[in-house]
Design an enzyme around this catalytic site. Structure first.
Site, mmCIF file in Angstrom:
data_model
loop_
_atom_site.group_PDB
_atom_site.id
_atom_site.type_symbol
_atom_site.label_atom_id
_atom_site.label_comp_id
_atom_site.label_asym_id
_atom_site.label_seq_id
_atom_site.Cartn_x
_atom_site.Cartn_y
_atom_site.Cartn_z
ATOM 1 N N ASN A 7 -13.677 -16.372 31.154
ATOM 2 C CA ASN A 7 -12.507 -15.611 31.002
ATOM 3 C C ASN A 7 -11.939 -15.795 29.905
ATOM 4 O O ASN A 7 -11.295 -16.916 29.547
ATOM 5 C CB ASN A 7 -11.750 -15.819 32.189
ATOM 6 N N TRP A 8 -12.135 -15.008 28.866
ATOM 7 C CA TRP A 8 -11.812 -15.111 27.464
ATOM 8 C C TRP A 8 -10.116 -14.918 27.272
ATOM 9 O O TRP A 8 -9.700 -15.351 26.074
ATOM 10 C CB TRP A 8 -12.244 -14.282 26.480
ATOM 11 N N LYS A 9 -9.757 -14.093 28.388
ATOM 12 C CA LYS A 9 -7.991 -14.069 28.226
ATOM 13 C C LYS A 9 -7.838 -13.189 26.880
ATOM 14 O O LYS A 9 -8.766 -12.355 26.244
ATOM 15 C CB LYS A 9 -7.271 -15.230 28.134
ATOM 16 N N HIS A 93 -5.290 -12.500 38.802
ATOM 17 C CA HIS A 93 -5.084 -13.584 38.148
ATOM 18 C C HIS A 93 -3.427 -14.200 38.190
ATOM 19 O O HIS A 93 -2.759 -13.229 37.918
ATOM 20 C CB HIS A 93 -5.813 -13.377 36.682
ATOM 21 N N GLU A 95 -1.848 -15.468 36.031
ATOM 22 C CA GLU A 95 -1.230 -14.910 34.764
ATOM 23 C C GLU A 95 -0.805 -13.288 34.707
ATOM 24 O O GLU A 95 0.259 -13.026 33.940
ATOM 25 C CB GLU A 95 -2.154 -14.992 33.454
ATOM 26 N N GLU A 160 -7.841 -20.812 42.365
ATOM 27 C CA GLU A 160 -7.631 -21.414 41.186
ATOM 28 C C GLU A 160 -6.097 -21.984 41.287
ATOM 29 O O GLU A 160 -5.103 -21.343 41.374
ATOM 30 C CB GLU A 160 -7.430 -20.254 40.110
ATOM 31 N N GLY A 166 -5.198 -24.129 32.439
ATOM 32 C CA GLY A 166 -4.690 -24.189 31.061
ATOM 33 C C GLY A 166 -4.183 -25.488 30.790
ATOM 34 O O GLY A 166 -3.229 -25.804 29.930
ATOM 35 N N SER A 202 -9.156 -25.640 34.463
ATOM 36 C CA SER A 202 -9.501 -26.736 33.808
ATOM 37 C C SER A 202 -11.269 -27.154 33.837
ATOM 38 O O SER A 202 -11.266 -28.256 33.922
ATOM 39 C CB SER A 202 -8.529 -27.936 33.857
ATOM 40 N N GLY A 223 -11.939 -20.878 31.460
ATOM 41 C CA GLY A 223 -11.176 -20.157 30.566
ATOM 42 C C GLY A 223 -11.402 -20.675 29.386
ATOM 43 O O GLY A 223 -12.430 -20.362 28.670
HETATM 44 P P1 PGA Z 1 -8.586 -22.654 32.022
HETATM 45 O O1 PGA Z 1 -8.302 -21.247 32.715
HETATM 46 O O2 PGA Z 1 -10.167 -22.900 32.331
HETATM 47 O O3 PGA Z 1 -8.423 -22.632 30.594
HETATM 48 O O4 PGA Z 1 -7.790 -23.658 32.693
HETATM 49 C C1 PGA Z 1 -8.952 -20.863 33.803
HETATM 50 C C2 PGA Z 1 -8.488 -19.575 34.114
HETATM 51 O O5 PGA Z 1 -7.392 -18.935 33.904
HETATM 52 O O6 PGA Z 1 -8.966 -19.038 35.105
#
Ligand code: PGA
Length: 238
Positions: A7-9, A93, A95, A160, A166, A202, A223
Site C-alpha cells: 500500500n503505497w498511500k 482503511h 486512514e 490492522e 505507521g 508495521s 505500507g
Molecule cells: P505500515 O502501514 O506498514 O506503514 O504500518 C500499513 C497500512 O497502513 O496498511
C-alpha cells in the site's frame, strides 16, 4: 499461496514508480506468492499495462467511490478502475475512516466492487483505546461492512490494529493470533466460509515470515516498507 499487499498511500512520483516497476519486473517472483500493488490513482493505468503478463502481480487502487457514477467531482468509480485493468481496491482503511468513511460507505464500495468482479480488501481493526473490546469492534466492522452480502469468497480481510499502522511498535504476534481466530470464527459462523485474512501494521523484513506462518494468516499488507524496492523485495522473498 501467500498474498503480499503493497500500500503505497500518497507516495511516489511518476519517474520513481517507473524505476520501481522496471526493477521489480526484471526479477523473478516466487511462484507461491501473489503480489498486490495498491497504488495512487495516477499510476494505475500504466501499472496494469506493465504487469498484464505477470500472473502473480495484481494492480489495485487504495480507494474507490461508494456510488457507481454521477456528479462527484474528483472521485473515481469502480467501473472506471475496472476499465483500465484494476483488479480490486482497499476499502475501509483506518486512514480513510479517520476522514469520514463510514461502514455504510464501505459496504456500498464492497457491493460495487463485487458487482464488477473486483476484489475488495476490507480493512478492520481497533484503536488502542478499544483494545479491550477488540472482538466487538472487529465483529461489528465486519458485520456492518458486509451488510446484505452473504458470500465472502472474493473478499480479502486485513486485520490492522490502528495503533500499529505507521508506528515503530513491535508487532504483537499473540494479538494477531487472537484476533485472526476471532475473524475466522465469526466468518465461519455467519458466512459459512473460511476468510482470507492478512495482517497489516508495521510489517517489515524481520517480522514478515513469522507473521505469515501464523495460523489463519494468509499474507501481509505492507505500507512504508513497500515503498523501497529493495526492502519490499526482501519481504517478498522471505
Ligand atoms: P505500515 O502501514 O506498514 O506503514 O504500518 C500499513 C497500512 O497502513 O496498511
Amino acid at each position: 499461496m501467500k498474498i503480499l499487499v503493497a500500500n503505497w498511500k500518497m507516495n511516489g512520483l511518476f519517474d520513481e514508480f517507473k524505476r520501481y516497476f522496471d526493477n521489480l519486473l526484471s526479477k523473478s517472483i516466487p511462484k507461491d506468492r501473489k503480489i498486490i500493488f495498491c497504488l495512487p490513482y495516477i499510476f494505475l493505468h500504466e501499472a496494469s499495462i506493465l504487469t498484464k503478463d505477470y500472473l502473480n502481480i495484481k494492480i489495485f487502487s487504495q480507494n474507490c467511490h461508494h456510488e457507481p457514477r454521477g456528479a462527484f467531482t474528483g472521485e473515481i468509480s469502480c467501473e472506471m478502475l475496472k476499465s483500465i485493468g484494476v483488479s480490486g481496491s482497499i476499502v475501509g482503511h483506518s486512514e480513510r475512516r479517520e476522514i469520514g468513511e463510514t461502514s455504510e460507505m464501505t459496504n456500498k464500495k464492497i457491493k460495487l466492487l463485487l458487482n464488477e468482479k473486483m476484489t475488495p480488501i476490507l480493512c478492520i481493526g481497533e484503536k488502542l483505546e478499544n483494545h479491550q473490546i477488540v472482538k466487538d469492534v472487529v465483529e461489528s466492522q465486519i458485520f456492518s461492512s458486509l451488510y446484505g452480502i452473504n458470500n465472502i469468497k472474493n473478499i480479502i480481510f486485513a486485520y490492522e490494529p490502528v495503533w500499529s499502522i505507521g508506528s515503530n511498535k513491535e508487532v504483537e504476534f499473540e494479538n494477531i493470533k487472537k484476533v485472526s481466530e476471532i475473524i475466522y470464527e465469526f466468518c465461519n459462523k455467519n458466512y459459512n466460509d473460511n476468510p482470507n485474512i492478512l495482517y497489516g501494521g508495521s510489517v517489515n523484513k524481520s517480522n514478515c515470515e513469522k507473521i505469515m506462518k501464523l495460523k489463519n494468516i494468509n499474507g501481509v499488507l505492507v505500507g512504508r516498507n513497500s515503498l523501497n524496492i529493495e526492502s519490499f523485495e526482501r519481504i517478498i522473498n522471505g
